[in-house]
Structure formats: structure tokens, C-alpha cells
Design an enzyme around this catalytic site. Sequence first.
Site, mmCIF file in Angstrom:
data_model
loop_
_atom_site.group_PDB
_atom_site.id
_atom_site.type_symbol
_atom_site.label_atom_id
_atom_site.label_comp_id
_atom_site.label_asym_id
_atom_site.label_seq_id
_atom_site.Cartn_x
_atom_site.Cartn_y
_atom_site.Cartn_z
ATOM 1 N N GLU A 97 -2.230 -8.892 5.143
ATOM 2 C CA GLU A 97 -2.303 -8.010 6.314
ATOM 3 C C GLU A 97 -3.262 -6.913 5.900
ATOM 4 O O GLU A 97 -2.937 -6.105 5.029
ATOM 5 C CB GLU A 97 -0.944 -7.403 6.630
ATOM 6 C CG GLU A 97 0.095 -8.433 7.028
ATOM 7 C CD GLU A 97 1.425 -7.784 7.356
ATOM 8 O OE1 GLU A 97 2.452 -8.446 7.129
ATOM 9 O OE2 GLU A 97 1.442 -6.627 7.803
ATOM 10 N N CYS A 128 -2.764 0.855 9.670
ATOM 11 C CA CYS A 128 -3.713 -0.234 9.923
ATOM 12 C C CYS A 128 -3.956 -0.416 11.416
ATOM 13 O O CYS A 128 -5.035 -0.824 11.823
ATOM 14 C CB CYS A 128 -3.181 -1.519 9.314
ATOM 15 S SG CYS A 128 -1.511 -1.888 9.839
ATOM 16 N N THR A 188 -9.668 -5.732 -1.046
ATOM 17 C CA THR A 188 -8.594 -6.203 -1.932
ATOM 18 C C THR A 188 -8.136 -7.601 -1.503
ATOM 19 O O THR A 188 -7.862 -8.458 -2.345
ATOM 20 C CB THR A 188 -7.389 -5.227 -1.887
ATOM 21 O OG1 THR A 188 -7.872 -3.918 -2.091
ATOM 22 C CG2 THR A 188 -6.354 -5.568 -2.925
ATOM 23 N N LYS A 222 4.549 -5.157 -6.634
ATOM 24 C CA LYS A 222 3.741 -4.057 -7.168
ATOM 25 C C LYS A 222 3.440 -3.064 -6.049
ATOM 26 O O LYS A 222 2.657 -3.348 -5.146
ATOM 27 C CB LYS A 222 2.416 -4.561 -7.758
ATOM 28 C CG LYS A 222 1.758 -3.448 -8.593
ATOM 29 C CD LYS A 222 0.292 -3.626 -8.797
ATOM 30 C CE LYS A 222 -0.549 -3.060 -7.696
ATOM 31 N NZ LYS A 222 -0.392 -1.614 -7.430
ATOM 32 N N PRO A 223 4.067 -1.873 -6.117
ATOM 33 C CA PRO A 223 3.755 -0.865 -5.102
ATOM 34 C C PRO A 223 2.422 -0.197 -5.436
ATOM 35 O O PRO A 223 1.922 -0.333 -6.551
ATOM 36 C CB PRO A 223 4.903 0.141 -5.242
ATOM 37 C CG PRO A 223 5.398 -0.012 -6.649
ATOM 38 C CD PRO A 223 5.051 -1.401 -7.108
ATOM 39 N N GLU A 271 -13.511 1.139 8.990
ATOM 40 C CA GLU A 271 -12.202 1.801 8.967
ATOM 41 C C GLU A 271 -12.333 3.142 8.226
ATOM 42 O O GLU A 271 -12.858 3.178 7.116
ATOM 43 C CB GLU A 271 -11.214 0.897 8.225
ATOM 44 C CG GLU A 271 -9.792 1.374 8.289
ATOM 45 C CD GLU A 271 -8.829 0.431 7.549
ATOM 46 O OE1 GLU A 271 -9.231 -0.160 6.538
ATOM 47 O OE2 GLU A 271 -7.680 0.325 7.993
ATOM 48 N N GLU A 305 -0.092 2.539 -6.650
ATOM 49 C CA GLU A 305 0.112 3.541 -7.715
ATOM 50 C C GLU A 305 0.270 4.940 -7.119
ATOM 51 O O GLU A 305 0.754 5.852 -7.774
ATOM 52 C CB GLU A 305 -1.032 3.491 -8.737
ATOM 53 C CG GLU A 305 -2.235 4.372 -8.469
ATOM 54 C CD GLU A 305 -3.247 3.735 -7.515
ATOM 55 O OE1 GLU A 305 -3.004 2.586 -7.082
ATOM 56 O OE2 GLU A 305 -4.256 4.395 -7.210
ATOM 57 N N LEU A 306 -0.117 5.119 -5.849
ATOM 58 C CA LEU A 306 -0.052 6.447 -5.231
ATOM 59 C C LEU A 306 1.328 6.773 -4.670
ATOM 60 O O LEU A 306 1.619 7.927 -4.374
ATOM 61 C CB LEU A 306 -1.104 6.565 -4.121
ATOM 62 C CG LEU A 306 -2.557 6.530 -4.604
ATOM 63 C CD1 LEU A 306 -3.513 6.325 -3.442
ATOM 64 C CD2 LEU A 306 -2.900 7.803 -5.361
ATOM 65 N N PRO A 331 0.822 -1.211 0.000
ATOM 66 C CA PRO A 331 0.000 0.000 0.000
ATOM 67 C C PRO A 331 0.860 1.266 0.000
ATOM 68 O O PRO A 331 2.087 1.186 -0.027
ATOM 69 C CB PRO A 331 -0.781 -0.146 1.302
ATOM 70 C CG PRO A 331 0.194 -0.811 2.226
ATOM 71 C CD PRO A 331 1.082 -1.674 1.379
ATOM 72 N N TRP A 332 0.211 2.399 0.117
ATOM 73 C CA TRP A 332 0.915 3.676 -0.008
ATOM 74 C C TRP A 332 1.266 4.296 1.336
ATOM 75 O O TRP A 332 2.004 5.257 1.395
ATOM 76 C CB TRP A 332 0.047 4.685 -0.792
ATOM 77 C CG TRP A 332 -1.384 4.651 -0.335
ATOM 78 C CD1 TRP A 332 -2.402 3.953 -0.919
ATOM 79 C CD2 TRP A 332 -1.948 5.275 0.822
ATOM 80 N NE1 TRP A 332 -3.557 4.101 -0.193
ATOM 81 C CE2 TRP A 332 -3.306 4.917 0.882
ATOM 82 C CE3 TRP A 332 -1.428 6.108 1.829
ATOM 83 C CZ2 TRP A 332 -4.157 5.351 1.890
ATOM 84 C CZ3 TRP A 332 -2.271 6.541 2.834
ATOM 85 C CH2 TRP A 332 -3.620 6.160 2.850
#
Length: 481
Positions: free
Chosen positions: A272, A306, A254, A197-198, A407, A200-201, A172-173
Site C-alpha cells: 500500500e 496516503c 520502498t 518492523k515499525p 506526493e 524507526e520514527l 510507516p510512521w
Amino acid sequence: MITSFHASKLFPISRSLNRYYHFKPQYGAFINGKEQISEKGSRYKLLSPASGEYLCDVINTPEDQTNEAIKIAQQVFDSGVWSKSDVRHRGKVLNNIAEAMRAEVPRLLELEVAQTGRPIKEMRAQLGRLPEWFEYFSALIRTHEGTVPPFSGSYINYVKRVPLGVCGLLTPWNHPMLIAVKKIAPALAAGNSIILKPSELAPVSVIELGEICKNAGLPDGVFNVLPGYGEPTGRAICSHPAMRKIDLTGGTKTGRVVGKMAGENLCGVITELGGKAPLIVFDDCDLDQAVNGAAFAAFVASGQTCIMGSRLIIHESIYERFMTKLADKAKRIKIGNPFDGNTQMGPVISSASRQRISGMVSEAIGQNAKVYSGACVPELPHPFNQGYYYSPTVLGVNTRMHIWHEEVFGPVVVGVPFRDEKEAIALANDSPYGLAAAIWTKDVMRAHRVADDLHVSANINCIFHLLSNSFFYLGGNHLDQ
Ligand code: NDP
């Protein structure tokens, strides 16, 4: 056709912030030891969440390039150049990566702050310790021992750990480098090949890590970074039959999609996911310490973690005092330029994110939530008035509200009072999320008794001190963790 790309220049991204970064004008995939630009890949502009200013172009990795990268990663794995290399060699390369990363921290710090908007003070603390992950796993593989389960007669039975193959890592970012590194270090130590894959943000720092690993002696093709969106890049990775393990840190939705895709190939999955961590505050706690802890847990990274302490469960006798003190603290948080060493809170990651946060807060207010602080967009000077800031928000709610359960992933914390221990435990467990909790009390017996009854891991009189001297796990027995 894939062309290679090496150009790097000092690129002024923000005259108004009077800062110059080592951003390249464009970032593409890092495959087989070099950055590669696919002519088929669409591109998008990466913007600063703090000021809306342009940072660089990023090229999405199209499906054919993703497949090509996975093929290369598999070939390199099969060659044994890394997967079968001596652990002393792998350990040495991991230590080299740690050393090289340490030297690059100032540059990586700028990239990380620019793309996430997280305050430099916070990010400096986070990045400074990341090389330790490589050192830790370097030591672990060198000292690791196999096991010999019971056997009899003229047989010998031993367990030897071997690498899996190509692993797909999706990140995630919110902590781009931290989350990437804690996946990369063990995967490399074990001898796997990686397709990462990081988000995109915030893909830039992780792409640059490719070059750092290469220069530290990691063979080409072992570590590959594919920027792009979940669709098509993430999907192409997760559904590829060569994948031996998918490791995702991201949202719960996701997690379900990724798990399904991997499941089709009977590929192992680690997830996670989201969180809605409760903080239980008893009336015998040190109130100021608990308020400080709650403020940190709620507003670090603008509430975008998180394990954010997002549900406050406060004994009724101190409820108003606690909420008012926390709100006073929230109102004093310095918001603004993330590159200013005095800034305590930056923006949230995107305009869409701020809209979602503000929508959830408005809905709660419409249902009679009490606003102790925030619930608005702060007034900031140019260029930060173009950024995606949201004021630290403290709300008094009830458990029927959507915001109690869902969340927010922003600087919004909600509180409810409780009467007795039993009710506090029931409130804390009233969530589909299961990641972390905290308990504040001076009564040691009670602290451990309550911790035992929670469905998640609990901190006692402290807040999520994850990066102490060991690497440990959070979690519980709920679905979303
Ligand atoms: P997302 O779930 O949106 O994304 C996580 C990663 O998965 C991104 O790289 C994303 O790509 C990718 N992805 C999204 N959809 C797909 C798909 N269909 N197929 C394959 N890959 C996909 O999470 P965010 O980036 O928004 O991060 C926030 C979430 O992460 C929060 O819920 C937070 O709680 C959780 N999180 C959990 C942590 C933990 O340790 N438990 C730690 C940090 C965050 P892209 O977004 O680029 O399209």
C-alpha cells in the site's frame, strides 16, 4: 549476545509540556515474548516532532538478531501451537487482545501522540476503534466457510484455507498503531507468525503491543517486533528465504525495493504505497460542505496520509471562491501542542520532512504558483518553535509543475480549475498514483458517471470515511497504490 530487558518507569520527557509518560528509557526488539536488547545493535534517540525533546533511546535490530527472530517465528509456526490451534481458541485470544488494548488506550494514546506529534483529538478517535480489527477478524475466522468447487465421479474437491508461515510486516510512521493493527489482526487470525518492523520514527507503541498480545494469551514467538531502519533490519526481513509474505505500507520507492527483494525468493508481496488523491468539485455542490471536506482531507495528520486530498480540481466558475474560502479556513487552523485538546494540527514528522515540503513549495512558487495560504513555518512559542511545524498551505498551480504530480506528504494542497466534466476526469486521472478520489456534486447521475471513469476508487460528497462499519478497500488500476 542478546540480553532480556523488562524495566519500565514513569519517565519525565517533557517538563515544559508539563507531562509525564510511561516511556521506558530504551526500547529494543520484542522477540519470543520478551523485549530483548542486542549488544550489537546501534542506538538512536527518538525525539518529539512537536518540540524536539528527547523521548527515549531505541535500539536497532542487527542482522543476526533479525535472523534469530525469524528462526524462532518459524519454529513456533512449525510447532502448530498457534498455526494449528482451533479457530475458537484463536478467536478468543484475538478478542482478549482487543479487550486488553481497549484498556490500554489512554497509555498508548500518550505514546502515539508523543512520537508522531498528531493532535490528541485525532489520535484518540483513531486508537479508540483499533480493537475492533481484532474483534472483526476473530468473528471472521469463526464464521468462515470453505468452498467446494465443481467435481465429478468418485472424487471430492474442497478448498481449505491454511496459514502461510512467517509474514514480514513493514509499517510507516504516520498511523503507527492503525497500520500495524490492520496487518496484525488478519495475519494472526489466519494462524501466521509475524515479524513486524515499525518505522524507526515511531516504533514505541507497536513494541508495547507485543506485551499486550502476550498477556492476552498469544504464544511466545508468534508476534515479534524488530525496530530499526530499512537498512539493515528491513532488508534482512524482506530478503530472508523463510518469509512467506511481505506486507508493506510505505513510499513508492520502498515498494519497488521491497518487491524486488521478496521476488528473489518468490515470496508474495502486498503493498500500500503513496497517493496524490484528487478532489473534483462541481459548481452545483454545497460549497461550504465541499470546503470543509477539502480542509479535512488536506490537513488531517498534517497532510501525512496516503489518501490525503492533495489535488483540488475545481470548476472554473467557483474556483476563486473555493480557493479563498479554503485558505481562510486553513489560516484559522489551531496549530501547536499536540496534547492540547483544542489543537487541530501538529507538526510534520521530522526536520528532513519539513525541509522536503518547504523545498517543493518554494519550487512551485518559483514557477509562479499562487499562494492562497501558508507556504511558511508558523511562529510558535517555546518549546514548539523547536518542533517541525509547517503552516497549512493552499496553492494555485498548473499541471506542468512538479508539485501537481508528486506526493508532498505534508499540509500542502494544490488547485487547478476545469471547464467541463471531460477535462475534470482527465485532470483527476493525470497521476501515476492510484488510491482514492472524491467527487462533490448534487447531480447523482454525474457523480456515478464520473466515478466510473476515474482510475481509482471514489467517494461521493464525503471524504475518505474509511472507518465506517465495515473494512473495505481503496485502490485503482494505477501502479502506485
Ligand atoms: P517508507 O517507505 O520510508 O517506509 C515504510 C517502511 O518500510 C518503514 O518501516 C521503513 O523503514 C521500511 N523500509 C524503508 N526502506 C526499506 C528497505 N530498503 N527495505 C526494507 N524496508 C524498508 O515510508 P514512510 O514511513 O516515510 O511513510 C510514508 C509513505 O507511506 C508515504 O509515501 C505514504 O503515502 C505511504 N503510506 C501509504 C499508505 C497506504 O495505505 N497506501 C498509508 C500510509 C502511508 P524506516 O523508514 O524505518 O527506515
